[in-house]
Scaffold this active site. Structure first.
Site, PDB file in Angstrom:
ATOM      1  CG  HIS A   7      -0.182   0.042   2.441  1.00  0.00           C
ATOM      2  ND1 HIS A   7      -0.079  -1.042   3.101  1.00  0.00           N
ATOM      3  CD2 HIS A   7      -0.093   1.246   3.282  1.00  0.00           C
ATOM      4  CE1 HIS A   7       0.658  -0.791   4.341  1.00  0.00           C
ATOM      5  NE2 HIS A   7       0.623   0.585   4.506  1.00  0.00           N
ATOM      6  CG  HIS A  79       3.838   4.601   5.447  1.00  0.00           C
ATOM      7  ND1 HIS A  79       3.134   4.974   6.402  1.00  0.00           N
ATOM      8  CD2 HIS A  79       3.261   3.205   5.244  1.00  0.00           C
ATOM      9  CE1 HIS A  79       1.948   4.121   6.710  1.00  0.00           C
ATOM     10  NE2 HIS A  79       2.277   3.102   5.863  1.00  0.00           N
ATOM     11  CD  GLU A 130       3.515  -0.574   7.141  1.00  0.00           C
ATOM     12  OE1 GLU A 130       2.959   0.113   6.253  1.00  0.00           O
ATOM     13  OE2 GLU A 130       3.005  -0.984   8.151  1.00  0.00           O
TER      14      GLU A 130
END
Ligand code: CO
Length: 134
Positions: A7, A79, A130
């Site tokens: 994502h 992020h 991430e």
């Protein structure tokens, strides 16, 4: 080492307006807002055919998203999240390559109930990264 883009997370100052932008203007499928007190955020998931967008809004005291929005009042990309097969192996590889793993370096359970770690934006061309074990 990294696999699919899981994502892209976007911090937004107005979750309702951002949700409407993605559903009405962009014509995407969006979820209802989901409070995640452990992560200090309320999230709206935007489902795309090949990945997800997560609209993040601060929840509670000391949310890192609140700090981000102070610096970026109109919102912005917070992020990107890449999938890895084994988060411990990925962490050790990244450290061996000189990357800074944020926090205590132990994976936390992320927004999808899977182990995640964050990598310093200083080491990744200004982008908070991430990694999530899938
Ligand atoms: Co994320």
């Amino acid at each position: 080492m990294i696999g699919r883009l899981n994502h892209v997370a976007i911090a937004v100052p107005d979750l309702g307006a951002a949700s409407k932008l993605y559903s009405d203007t962009l014509g995407a499928k969006v979820s209802q807002p989901l409070a995640q007190p452990d992560h200090g955020v309320t999230v709206v998931f935007v489902e795309l055919p090949n990945t997800k967008i997560e609209l993040l809004h601060p929840l509670g005291e000391g949310s890192t998203i609140a700090k981000f929005l102070t610096k970026n009042p109109s919102g912005g990309i917070h992020h990107v999240c890449y999938e890895v097969e084994n988060i411990i192996e990925a962490r050790d590889h990244l450290r061996a390559k000189g990357a800074t793993v944020l926090g205590d370096g132990e994976p936390k359970i992320g927004a999808h109930g899977k182990p995640v770690l964050f990598l310093s934006p200083k080491d990744f061309v200004g982008t908070l990264v991430e990694i999530e074990q899938v």
